[in-house]
Design a protein around this motif. Structure first.
Motif, PDB file in Angstrom:
ATOM      1  N   GLY A 237       0.749  -1.273   0.148  1.00  0.00           N
ATOM      2  CA  GLY A 237      -0.056  -0.109   0.006  1.00  0.00           C
ATOM      3  C   GLY A 237       0.960   1.235   0.111  1.00  0.00           C
ATOM      4  O   GLY A 237       2.109   1.387   0.030  1.00  0.00           O
ATOM      5  N   SER A 238       0.251   2.429  -0.016  1.00  0.00           N
ATOM      6  CA  SER A 238       0.968   3.588  -0.085  1.00  0.00           C
ATOM      7  C   SER A 238       0.988   4.252   1.277  1.00  0.00           C
ATOM      8  O   SER A 238       1.896   5.450   1.294  1.00  0.00           O
ATOM      9  N   ALA A 239       0.373   3.888   2.284  1.00  0.00           N
ATOM     10  CA  ALA A 239       0.492   4.518   3.428  1.00  0.00           C
ATOM     11  C   ALA A 239       1.406   3.948   4.233  1.00  0.00           C
ATOM     12  O   ALA A 239       1.964   2.744   4.259  1.00  0.00           O
ATOM     13  N   ASP A 240       2.014   4.705   5.111  1.00  0.00           N
ATOM     14  CA  ASP A 240       3.152   4.367   6.171  1.00  0.00           C
ATOM     15  C   ASP A 240       2.507   3.617   7.313  1.00  0.00           C
ATOM     16  O   ASP A 240       1.543   4.331   8.185  1.00  0.00           O
ATOM     17  N   THR A 278      -7.219   6.686  12.416  1.00  0.00           N
ATOM     18  CA  THR A 278      -7.170   5.489  11.152  1.00  0.00           C
ATOM     19  C   THR A 278      -7.809   4.164  11.934  1.00  0.00           C
ATOM     20  O   THR A 278      -7.890   3.902  12.795  1.00  0.00           O
ATOM     21  N   VAL A 279      -8.650   3.553  10.578  1.00  0.00           N
ATOM     22  CA  VAL A 279      -9.392   2.555  11.284  1.00  0.00           C
ATOM     23  C   VAL A 279      -8.518   1.208  10.859  1.00  0.00           C
ATOM     24  O   VAL A 279      -8.212   1.217   9.787  1.00  0.00           O
ATOM     25  N   VAL A 280      -8.395   0.377  11.634  1.00  0.00           N
ATOM     26  CA  VAL A 280      -7.843  -0.779  11.754  1.00  0.00           C
ATOM     27  C   VAL A 280      -8.948  -2.149  11.677  1.00  0.00           C
ATOM     28  O   VAL A 280      -9.762  -1.976  12.564  1.00  0.00           O
ATOM     29  N   SER A 281      -8.834  -2.937  10.682  1.00  0.00           N
ATOM     30  CA  SER A 281      -9.985  -3.949  10.855  1.00  0.00           C
ATOM     31  C   SER A 281      -9.443  -5.263  10.099  1.00  0.00           C
ATOM     32  O   SER A 281      -8.285  -5.065   9.316  1.00  0.00           O
ATOM     33  N   GLY A 282     -10.080  -6.242   9.682  1.00  0.00           N
ATOM     34  CA  GLY A 282      -9.624  -7.577   9.284  1.00  0.00           C
ATOM     35  C   GLY A 282     -10.066  -7.750   7.643  1.00  0.00           C
ATOM     36  O   GLY A 282      -9.608  -8.817   7.177  1.00  0.00           O
ATOM     37  N   GLY A 283     -10.909  -6.851   7.092  1.00  0.00           N
ATOM     38  CA  GLY A 283     -11.271  -6.751   5.835  1.00  0.00           C
ATOM     39  C   GLY A 283     -12.206  -7.876   5.550  1.00  0.00           C
ATOM     40  O   GLY A 283     -12.494  -8.389   4.176  1.00  0.00           O
ATOM     41  N   ALA A 284     -12.854  -8.545   6.272  1.00  0.00           N
ATOM     42  CA  ALA A 284     -13.784  -9.570   6.144  1.00  0.00           C
ATOM     43  C   ALA A 284     -15.276  -9.075   5.881  1.00  0.00           C
ATOM     44  O   ALA A 284     -15.496  -7.615   5.798  1.00  0.00           O
ATOM     45  N   PHE A 285     -16.376  -9.699   5.377  1.00  0.00           N
ATOM     46  CA  PHE A 285     -17.497  -9.339   5.368  1.00  0.00           C
ATOM     47  C   PHE A 285     -18.341  -8.772   6.611  1.00  0.00           C
ATOM     48  O   PHE A 285     -17.688  -9.014   7.616  1.00  0.00           O
ATOM     49  N   GLY A 286     -19.148  -8.009   6.259  1.00  0.00           N
ATOM     50  CA  GLY A 286     -20.037  -7.523   7.505  1.00  0.00           C
ATOM     51  C   GLY A 286     -19.381  -6.150   8.090  1.00  0.00           C
ATOM     52  O   GLY A 286     -19.247  -5.194   7.508  1.00  0.00           O
ATOM     53  N   PRO A 301      -6.701   7.131   5.457  1.00  0.00           N
ATOM     54  CA  PRO A 301      -6.220   5.557   5.057  1.00  0.00           C
ATOM     55  C   PRO A 301      -6.834   4.850   6.168  1.00  0.00           C
ATOM     56  O   PRO A 301      -7.202   5.185   7.280  1.00  0.00           O
ATOM     57  N   THR A 302      -6.763   3.594   5.800  1.00  0.00           N
ATOM     58  CA  THR A 302      -7.211   2.399   6.524  1.00  0.00           C
ATOM     59  C   THR A 302      -6.325   1.351   6.330  1.00  0.00           C
ATOM     60  O   THR A 302      -5.471   1.151   5.551  1.00  0.00           O
ATOM     61  N   VAL A 303      -6.056   0.409   7.433  1.00  0.00           N
ATOM     62  CA  VAL A 303      -5.126  -0.593   7.926  1.00  0.00           C
ATOM     63  C   VAL A 303      -5.880  -2.065   7.590  1.00  0.00           C
ATOM     64  O   VAL A 303      -6.862  -2.101   8.238  1.00  0.00           O
ATOM     65  N   VAL A 304      -5.851  -2.764   6.717  1.00  0.00           N
ATOM     66  CA  VAL A 304      -6.358  -3.983   6.275  1.00  0.00           C
ATOM     67  C   VAL A 304      -5.477  -5.105   6.754  1.00  0.00           C
ATOM     68  O   VAL A 304      -4.213  -5.221   5.936  1.00  0.00           O
ATOM     69  N   ASP A 327      -4.437   1.684  -2.487  1.00  0.00           N
ATOM     70  CA  ASP A 327      -4.086   3.229  -3.134  1.00  0.00           C
ATOM     71  C   ASP A 327      -4.324   4.202  -1.936  1.00  0.00           C
ATOM     72  O   ASP A 327      -3.528   5.195  -2.051  1.00  0.00           O
ATOM     73  N   GLN A 328      -5.085   3.848  -0.935  1.00  0.00           N
ATOM     74  CA  GLN A 328      -5.187   4.977   0.101  1.00  0.00           C
ATOM     75  C   GLN A 328      -4.925   4.584   1.477  1.00  0.00           C
ATOM     76  O   GLN A 328      -4.647   5.640   2.129  1.00  0.00           O
ATOM     77  N   GLY A 329      -4.595   3.177   1.597  1.00  0.00           N
ATOM     78  CA  GLY A 329      -4.085   2.676   2.886  1.00  0.00           C
ATOM     79  C   GLY A 329      -3.043   1.951   2.839  1.00  0.00           C
ATOM     80  O   GLY A 329      -2.005   1.884   2.024  1.00  0.00           O
ATOM     81  N   VAL A 330      -2.983   0.795   3.460  1.00  0.00           N
ATOM     82  CA  VAL A 330      -2.113  -0.401   3.464  1.00  0.00           C
ATOM     83  C   VAL A 330      -2.541  -1.426   3.813  1.00  0.00           C
ATOM     84  O   VAL A 330      -3.652  -1.601   4.646  1.00  0.00           O
ATOM     85  N   VAL A 331      -2.264  -2.724   3.175  1.00  0.00           N
ATOM     86  CA  VAL A 331      -2.715  -4.036   3.326  1.00  0.00           C
ATOM     87  C   VAL A 331      -1.620  -4.653   4.186  1.00  0.00           C
ATOM     88  O   VAL A 331      -0.449  -4.455   3.702  1.00  0.00           O
ATOM     89  N   VAL A 332      -1.762  -5.480   5.261  1.00  0.00           N
ATOM     90  CA  VAL A 332      -0.946  -6.154   6.216  1.00  0.00           C
ATOM     91  C   VAL A 332      -1.078  -7.645   6.326  1.00  0.00           C
ATOM     92  O   VAL A 332      -2.141  -7.862   6.407  1.00  0.00           O
TER      93      VAL A 332
END
Length: 535
Positions: A237-240, A278-286, A301-304, A327-332
């Protein structure tokens, strides 16, 4: 594997896995963490198995000597073990044959025989073959206090022959040793199939990067995980990541979320983003997906945090969501690229969601929801935990209600309340909720009392209103003039009464306006289709 690396380092851990040998430091750490007692301490803590009468002790010793191999030269040279070499100890072995040893009932009957015990106590050869430390006791009543069962014979036998200072296997239970050995074999199989160079190449081709503790982008709050800290993280992702997690809140919840939960999650995410969180979550449904969408909609930005590789879209329905998050946050993820998720990896990644954020909000969760696992990690890390209440008839909010009932979470109903919980003390205070302000709130106390004394139906004179309000006639007249000017009351023939305000839900139509025409009134009968009953 992380505990092994944290204990002895990466290189020593790899050598231990390849050789399938557990380092002593790691064994001591696992023994202490799992609270495995020392068998010697268990023996010391069992006085009922040590204070055995002499006669019963020698009978158990006879049973033990039949199981012990022949004494070695070292045992003959040991003064403490010279009684083993004495042939007189075999004097009583003839009383218990191999058939008697195999028959516990017959052996118990012999042990409970008073006449046999008395003969053994009066036999000098029996006392001669006994341990010198026990020859002082000659009282038959003291020697026959208890009857030795088969379990006590076995325990005393093991205690008599166990030598102190055994290998580390005495500190670990058989179950724990088998578990660690099985883990070593599994780690060795995974180590042989691992190719770090290929993983780095695949990650570079997909645009991902790999960070380790000490990297400029590494979040230092992950160090609080201790041995559970990940060895490294893959980012795409693009975010630090470190800068994004300085002011971050985790939003978790059920996958099968209701419309209420999805709305609350999106509303909270927008509120957090507008306040610079910043919102941190798991990227699942719901709930997870709604929180990420709310953060992206607010241009934040959001952290997935994924349970698979950063190049794998799981669930596949969130492919576009993950692309927007890159594009807007980062995937971890702590899994290499190309790794697909498993059930265990979802539970493992929950600790990262709780550790990356300053607090966790559970929007909706059933009693067996994985969001409660994230809440447990947040509590173990001493992080703030909040829960959103829901309808008491909703099973999707039963987990939140249990957290609130057990006082493990704080009840929150707005994003401002969550920010006040996780933010700086005194700086991120939530506004106090107040009811709507009505015009009567601006009236003085005397005027309010006069207004309450004016009847709604009928009318009353100034004197009656003054008596009902408990004020003087002059104060009542002054208040009546002000209330009439403000439109609260009106004067009628019999005095004063409260003015009726028109209802806002139904407005009476103006009688001078022309009547409203409906389409049925404007339609000519000739334009209608003929009725089936018409000829």
């Amino acid at each position: 594997m992380g505990r092994l690396v944290a204990c002895c380092g990466a290189e020593a851990a790899i050598d231990a896995v390849r050789t399938e040998t557990l380092p002593p430091d790691f064994i001591a750490q696992e023994t202490q963490d799992h609270h495995i007692p020392d068998p010697t301490q268990l023996q010391l803590a069992a006085p009922t198995r040590q204070h055995i009468p002499d006669a019963h002790y020698h009978q158990s010793a006879d049973l033990a000597r039949q199981r012990i191999p022949a004494p070695t030269q070292h045992q003959f040279a040991d003064p403490a073990r010279q009684h083993i070499a004495d042939p007189t100890w075999q004097h009583t072995a003839a009383d218990l044959t191999q058939h008697q040893l195999n028959d516990p009932g017959q052996q118990q009957r012999q042990l409970n025989d008073p006449s046999r015990q008395q003969r053994q106590l009066n036999d000098p050869s029996w006392q001669h073959g006994a341990n010198p430390a026990h020859r002082q006791t000659t009282n038959p009543r003291e020697r026959c206090e208890t009857t030795l069962t088969q379990e006590q014979i076995t325990d005393s036998t093991e205690q008599h022959v166990t030598a102190p200072g055994q290998q580390f296997g005495t500190a670990l239970t058989e179950r724990r040793t088998a578990e660690l050995t099985q883990r070593l074999r599994a780690w060795r199989a995974r180590l042989e199939s691992a190719d770090p160079a290929a993983d780095l190449a695949n990650g570079e081709r997909s645009g991902a990067r790999f960070i380790i503790p000490g990297s400029p982008e590494w979040p230092t709050q992950l160090d609080q995980l201790g041995p559970r800290r990940p060895l490294g993280l893959w980012l795409h992702g693009s975010a630090d990541l470190r800068f994004s997690c300085l002011r971050s809140i985790a939003v978790v919840g059920a996958r099968a979320a209701t419309a209420y939960g999805v709305h609350v999650a999106a509303q909270f995410a927008v509120g957090f983003s507008d306040s610079g969180w910043t919102v941190v979550s798991g990227g699942a449904f719901g709930i997870d997906g709604a929180a990420h969408r709310g953060s992206l909609a607010a241009d934040s930005p959001t952290v997935v945090v994924l349970a698979c590789g950063v190049d794998v879209s799981y669930p596949t329905g969130h492919h576009e969501l993950f692309a927007a998050a890159r594009d807007q946050g980062v995937v971890v993820s702590e899994c290499p690229p190309g790794v697909h998720p498993t059930r265990a990896r979802f539970l493992i990644r929950n600790r990262l969601i709780a550790a990356l954020s300053r607090g966790t909000v559970v929007v909706e969760a059933a009693l067996r929801s994985g969001a409660l696992n994230t809440a447990g990690h947040a509590l173990s890390l001493q992080r703030h935990l909040a829960a959103v209440p829901g309808p008491i008839t909703s099973t999707m909010s039963a987990g939140c209600h249990r957290l609130l009932r057990e006082r493990k979470a704080v009840c929150v109903t707005s994003p401002e309340e969550v920010i006040e919980l996780v933010g700086a003390i005194g700086d991120d205070l939530a506004p106090q909720p107040r009811g709507p302000v009505v015009p009567r709130d601006t009236l003085s106390e005397t005027t309010s009392r006069v207004l309450d004394a004016i009847p709604t139906r009928g009318a009353a004179g100034p004197a009656s209103i003054a008596v009902a309000a408990g004020v003087s006639l002059d104060a009542a007249l002054s208040a009546l003039g002000g209330l009439a000017a403000a439109g609260y009351i009106e004067r009628v023939a019999k005095g004063w009464r409260t003015r009726k305000t028109p209802s806002r839900t139904y407005v009476k139509a103006d009688e001078t306006a022309p009547p409203r025409q409906y389409p049925s009134d404007l339609t000519d009968d000739d334009d209608l289709p003929p009725s089936p009953d018409d000829p």
